[in-house]
Motif scaffolding. Structure first.
Motif, mmCIF file in Angstrom:
data_model
loop_
_atom_site.group_PDB
_atom_site.id
_atom_site.type_symbol
_atom_site.label_atom_id
_atom_site.label_comp_id
_atom_site.label_asym_id
_atom_site.label_seq_id
_atom_site.Cartn_x
_atom_site.Cartn_y
_atom_site.Cartn_z
ATOM 1 N N THR A 1 4.154 9.545 3.570
ATOM 2 C CA THR A 1 4.368 8.164 3.157
ATOM 3 C C THR A 1 4.698 8.044 1.670
ATOM 4 O OG1 THR A 1 2.057 7.741 2.552
ATOM 5 C CG2 THR A 1 2.647 7.444 4.866
ATOM 6 N N SER A 2 5.290 6.913 1.343
ATOM 7 C CA SER A 2 5.527 6.531 -0.042
ATOM 8 C C SER A 2 4.433 5.559 -0.454
ATOM 9 C CB SER A 2 6.901 5.869 -0.172
ATOM 10 O OG SER A 2 7.119 5.429 -1.493
ATOM 11 N N GLN A 3 3.867 5.763 -1.654
ATOM 12 C CA GLN A 3 2.749 4.922 -2.069
ATOM 13 C C GLN A 3 2.862 4.544 -3.540
ATOM 14 O OE1 GLN A 3 -1.143 5.935 -0.765
ATOM 15 N NE2 GLN A 3 -0.457 6.925 1.103
ATOM 16 N N ASN A 4 2.254 3.416 -3.877
ATOM 17 C CA ASN A 4 2.192 2.968 -5.264
ATOM 18 C C ASN A 4 1.051 1.983 -5.392
ATOM 19 O OD1 ASN A 4 2.521 2.014 -7.844
ATOM 20 N ND2 ASN A 4 4.301 0.747 -7.344
ATOM 21 N N HIS A 5 -0.149 2.467 -5.647
ATOM 22 C CA HIS A 5 -1.288 1.569 -5.795
ATOM 23 C C HIS A 5 -2.400 2.243 -6.591
ATOM 24 C CE1 HIS A 5 -3.815 3.487 -2.531
ATOM 25 N NE2 HIS A 5 -2.625 3.936 -2.192
ATOM 26 N N GLY A 6 -3.165 1.418 -7.296
ATOM 27 C CA GLY A 6 -4.287 1.912 -8.074
ATOM 28 C C GLY A 6 -5.628 1.431 -7.548
ATOM 29 N N TYR A 7 -5.598 0.621 -6.471
ATOM 30 C CA TYR A 7 -6.816 0.085 -5.866
ATOM 31 C C TYR A 7 -6.810 0.396 -4.377
ATOM 32 C CZ TYR A 7 -7.479 -2.406 -10.246
ATOM 33 O OH TYR A 7 -7.664 -2.706 -11.557
ATOM 34 N N MET A 8 -7.971 0.298 -3.757
ATOM 35 C CA MET A 8 -8.099 0.608 -2.334
ATOM 36 C C MET A 8 -9.103 -0.344 -1.690
ATOM 37 S SD MET A 8 -10.555 3.983 -2.584
ATOM 38 C CE MET A 8 -11.930 3.990 -3.755
ATOM 39 N N VAL A 9 -8.971 -0.494 -0.375
ATOM 40 C CA VAL A 9 -9.992 -1.183 0.409
ATOM 41 C C VAL A 9 -11.110 -0.179 0.679
ATOM 42 C CG1 VAL A 9 -10.514 -2.302 2.604
ATOM 43 C CG2 VAL A 9 -8.323 -2.741 1.470
ATOM 44 N N LEU A 10 -12.354 -0.570 0.418
ATOM 45 C CA LEU A 10 -13.495 0.315 0.661
ATOM 46 C C LEU A 10 -13.828 0.308 2.149
ATOM 47 C CD1 LEU A 10 -15.695 -0.781 -2.386
ATOM 48 C CD2 LEU A 10 -14.091 1.137 -2.235
ATOM 49 N N SER A 11 -13.642 1.450 2.784
ATOM 50 C CA SER A 11 -13.774 1.546 4.248
ATOM 51 C C SER A 11 -15.129 1.074 4.741
ATOM 52 C CB SER A 11 -13.524 2.988 4.705
ATOM 53 O OG SER A 11 -12.223 3.404 4.385
ATOM 54 N N ASP A 12 -16.207 1.445 4.027
ATOM 55 C CA ASP A 12 -17.546 1.097 4.504
ATOM 56 C C ASP A 12 -17.879 -0.382 4.309
ATOM 57 O OD1 ASP A 12 -17.820 1.068 1.765
ATOM 58 O OD2 ASP A 12 -19.362 2.622 1.671
ATOM 59 N N SER A 13 -16.969 -1.133 3.674
ATOM 60 C CA SER A 13 -17.198 -2.573 3.509
ATOM 61 C C SER A 13 -16.522 -3.398 4.598
ATOM 62 C CB SER A 13 -16.690 -3.031 2.137
ATOM 63 O OG SER A 13 -15.275 -3.078 2.097
ATOM 64 N N VAL A 14 -15.760 -2.728 5.456
ATOM 65 C CA VAL A 14 -15.026 -3.431 6.514
ATOM 66 C C VAL A 14 -15.956 -3.696 7.696
ATOM 67 C CG1 VAL A 14 -13.073 -3.323 8.112
ATOM 68 C CG2 VAL A 14 -12.861 -2.352 5.807
#
Length: 360
Positions: free
Chosen positions: A289-302
């Motif tokens: 994949t192509s990506q461009n991000h500095g933040y993420m969704v925290l998996s354990d918060s879903v």
């Protein structure tokens, strides 16, 4: 002309000036792509950032108007090991150096980008300054660098007025695109699949969008910390609470997660490039994949009653996609429209089309 890059940790790199000559203070990030420098420069997700290209030769095929991902470049600074003095390509319309000068993007050539990338990877993305000044006070420069913060970037990059983009060929569906910093090829991927796309400014009220009775809503990519977009998050929650099919990418993916109760966090050095492996859990396959991000969704918060993690990053296990329990709603952290870059994940646009036809 001499140019100097100063990092917030005190590291100093000397090189030769390319592009503009204005002092630039920004967040320094690295990108591992071998090609696509023009698409990177014109990606609104890079607003407020300086880009370090880890591949050593940049600019060898020049630039042309067809490859722009938006109406202008958004990067503040550009750092390369070697800048090709000419572009060799039948589509070439000019050199990258002239392009940087035209748009006043301050650049520096001759930097050991491998060493620089190792610093940003081990210590994390950090602020920096590119200056062409012969003499400067390092202490004063570091004070400016360390107090700098990228703010209000979505408002800067989003359209100010709605824009209609007709489908190519027969119109099958009408899609509302929320422009948080959308890349042009994201719109093109929908148009090629028979969608009339209406692109809305980022702060458009949900009621306005829903009044259009669109077949689907897409939330685009964009720059900055997703948690800063409090007003947008509130409107996206209203879109989610409707029955309209939704697909979100990158910043849109993060904003929808925040709107539904999940949390986001900052990555140490981000994911930027065209070679990131991601596992599609449902399909049991790994895609590049192509990506461009500095933040993420925290998996354990879903909350599993709201959504489940559908894609994970093979390198570090971070969340790369969510499949919502609410019908016809899914999101991805990576860019399925990647241009240039791997096109493995364009199937997600087909999934979105199917969801608008009632087949999730």
């Amino acid at each position: 002309m001499k140019a100097t890059l100063i990092l917030a940790n005190g590291s100093i790199f000397s090189g030769t000036s390319i592009g503009g000559t204005s002092d630039r203070v920004c967040e320094m990030v690295f990108n591992t792509a071998m090609t696509g420098y023009q698409e990177i420069l014109t990606d609104p997700s890079y607003a407020g950032q300086g880009i370090v290209m880890s591949y050593p030769l940049i600019g060898n095929y020049g630039v042309n108007h067809e490859d722009n991902e938006s109406g202008r470049p958004w990067a503040e600074a550009f750092v390369v090991r070697h800048l090709s003095p000419r572009g060799s390509n039948f589509r070439c319309e000019g050199t990258l150096d002239d392009y940087l000068k035209k748009h006043d993007i301050t650049g520096i050539e001759g930097v050991d980008t491998r060493a620089l990338t190792k610093i940003l990877r081990s210590q994390g993305s950090m602020n920096g300054m590119v200056t062409c000044a012969e003499h400067f006070n390092v202490a004063e420069a570091l004070d400016k660098i360390r107090t700098f913060r990228v703010e209000g970037t979505v408002a800067r990059v989003s359209r100010k007025q709605p824009e209609d983009c007709p489908a190519y060929g027969e119109e099958k569906y009408r899609v509302a695109m929320m422009d948080f910093g959308v890349k042009q090829n994201m719109i093109e991927c929908l148009r090629r699949r028979g969608c009339h796309v209406t692109v809305f400014p980022a702060f458009t009220p949900a009621e306005t969008v829903l009044a259009g009775h669109f077949d689907g809503v897409m939330l685009s990519n964009g720059p900055g910390d997703p948690a800063d977009n409090v007003a947008i998050i509130s409107e996206v929650k209203k879109l989610y609470d409707s029955s309209v099919p939704m697909f979100a990418v990158c910043l849109g993916h993060q904003i929808l997660a925040l709107a539904t109760g999940a949390k986001t966090g900052r990555l140490d050095y981000g994911h930027r490039g065209g070679n990131h492996p991601v596992r599609d859990i449902e399909a049991g396959r790994v895609f590049i994949t192509s990506q461009n991000h500095g933040y993420m969704v925290l998996s354990d918060s879903v909350d599993p009653s709201v959504a489940t993690v559908s894609h994970v990053n093979v390198n570090d296990g971070t969340c790369e996609g969510l499949r919502y329990q609410r019908p016809n709603c899914f999101t991805t952290q990576f860019h399925p429209e990647a241009s240039p870059g791997p096109q493995d994940t364009e199937y997600l646009f087909d999934r979105f089309i199917a969801s608008m036809g009632g087949d999730q």
